[in-house]
Design an enzyme around this catalytic site. Structure first.
Site, short mmCIF file in Angstrom:
data_model
loop_
_atom_site.label_atom_id
_atom_site.label_comp_id
_atom_site.label_asym_id
_atom_site.label_seq_id
_atom_site.Cartn_x
_atom_site.Cartn_y
_atom_site.Cartn_z
N LYS A 200 -0.36 52.00 44.79
CA LYS A 200 0.59 51.73 45.87
C LYS A 200 -0.11 50.90 46.94
O LYS A 200 -1.12 51.32 47.51
CB LYS A 200 1.09 53.04 46.47
CG LYS A 200 2.00 52.81 47.67
CD LYS A 200 2.70 54.07 48.08
CE LYS A 200 3.57 53.82 49.30
NZ LYS A 200 4.32 55.01 49.69
N LYS A 255 3.58 49.89 42.76
CA LYS A 255 4.53 49.68 43.84
C LYS A 255 3.93 48.79 44.91
O LYS A 255 2.78 49.02 45.28
CB LYS A 255 4.86 51.04 44.45
CG LYS A 255 5.77 51.01 45.63
CD LYS A 255 5.92 52.39 46.20
CE LYS A 255 6.77 52.33 47.43
NZ LYS A 255 6.80 53.57 48.15
#
Ligand code: PBG
Length: 333
Positions: A200, A255
């Site tokens: 992330k 992400k």
């Protein structure tokens, strides 16, 4: 150009007819691959529009159940719950592990009413902290890793007790996946799965999400760069994934999505295990804004991005367009 290949070889032969194009299509997408992120608020019969995410609403649990029923009937694989906490924000995020908090109540209600859709809960403290960061802060404003992880374990247990299928640690603290796995196993929740936000990145594409959950104001100008990954790094993302695999993650996640397809492809290739990708709020907002201006076709562009995620190696895709895509795949408009 190799004159030997052409004219005997003509790549366009297979592209000439629909049947042969369909026959050789390498990648497929089904609604089962889709995860629908939703924003939950307290109350009854409440819906609130989110200006930067056209078509997405914050909804109370009763309405969420109706929408989840529709998503389930369209075959959408799972719902990812994001709570919007309007009060009870504190520096220590105690509301995050309230067994009667918004998330556990939503999980119990959904599990009872719509048993065939998977439920994923976010394990992170940002909806609950008064400063909007994902953890417990020391006097200098630095997030203290191990104290934060201890709270995450309590939060995950609260969700597991409510019957969630997957917990999704999303804050990039070190060691959280292993601690949560141990905590779950120690309490007998051996079947509760972990989908780890392993890669992330500290991304500006999360802007609309922070409006949606109301953490933007609390965060102010501060950033998440001391825990989320530097978007210039790829090897470091692989190392994060390797650690989460070792700590017991059932699935990994990359992400944001579209600007990070290289990471997604690398992770899939390296670990040969299920990887999810998150098409985040800013990516969704770009598609919506351009199509509102008549510059892009939302439907066609959304479907293209979803296929591209699958092509790059994603098993599952979190997208705010999950229900739209599932409808279109069924031939509905
Ligand atoms: C925070 C969290 C974020 C998103 C999911 N969980 C934002 C952040 O890290 O600040 C972003 C999702 C999106 O932009 O759609 N735990």
């Amino acid at each position: 150009m190799s004159t030997k290949a052409y004219p005997s070889i003509r790549m366009r032969r297979l592209r000439r007819d629909a049947f042969s194009r369909n026959m050789v299509r390498e990648t497929s997408l089904s609604a089962a691959n889709l995860i629908w992120p939703v924003f939950v608020i307290e109350g009854e019969r409440r819906t609130q529009a989110i200006a930067s995410m056209p078509g997405v609403e914050r909804v109370s649990i009763d309405i969420l159940i109706e929408r989840a029923r529709e998503a389930a009937s369209l075959g959408v694989g799972a719902i990812a719950l994001f709570p919007v906490i309007e009060s009870a924000k504190t520096p220590f995020a105690g509301e995050a592990y309230n067994d009667n908090g918004l998330v556990p109540r939503a999980v119990r209600a959904l599990k009872a009413a719509v048993p065939d859709i998977g439920i994923i809960t976010d394990v992170a403290l940002d909806p609950y902290t008064s400063h909007g960061q994902d953890g417990i802060m020391d006097d200098t404003g630095y997030l203290i890793n191990d104290e934060t992880v201890a709270v995450l374990v309590k939060q995950a247990l609260t969700h597991a007790k409510a019957g969630v299928d997957f917990v999704a640690p999303s804050d990039m603290m070190d060691g959280r996946v292993g601690a949560i796995r141990q905590g779950l196993d120690g309490a007998g929740f051996i079947h509760t799965k972990i989908i780890a936000y392993s890669a992330k990145f500290a991304s500006a594409f999360y802007g609309p999400f922070r409006d949606a959950v109301g953490s933007a104001g609390n965060l102010g100008k501060s950033s998440k760069e001391t825990y989320q990954l530097d978007f210039a790094n790829s090897d470091e993302a692989i190392r994060e994934c390797a650690l989460d695999v070792e700590e017991g993650a059932d699935m990994l996640m990359v992400k944001p999505g579209l600007p990070y397809l290289d990471i997604l492809a690398r992770v899939r290739d390296e670990f040969k295990m299920p990887v999810a990708v998150y098409q985040v709020s800013g990516e969704f907002a770009m598609l919506k804004a351009a199509s509102a201006n008549g510059w892009l076709d939302y439907k066609k562009c959304l479907m293209e991005t979803l296929i591209c995620f699958r092509r790059a190696g994603a098993s599952a895709i979190l997208t705010y367009g999950a229900v739209d895509a599932a409808r279109w795949m069924k031939g509905e408009s």
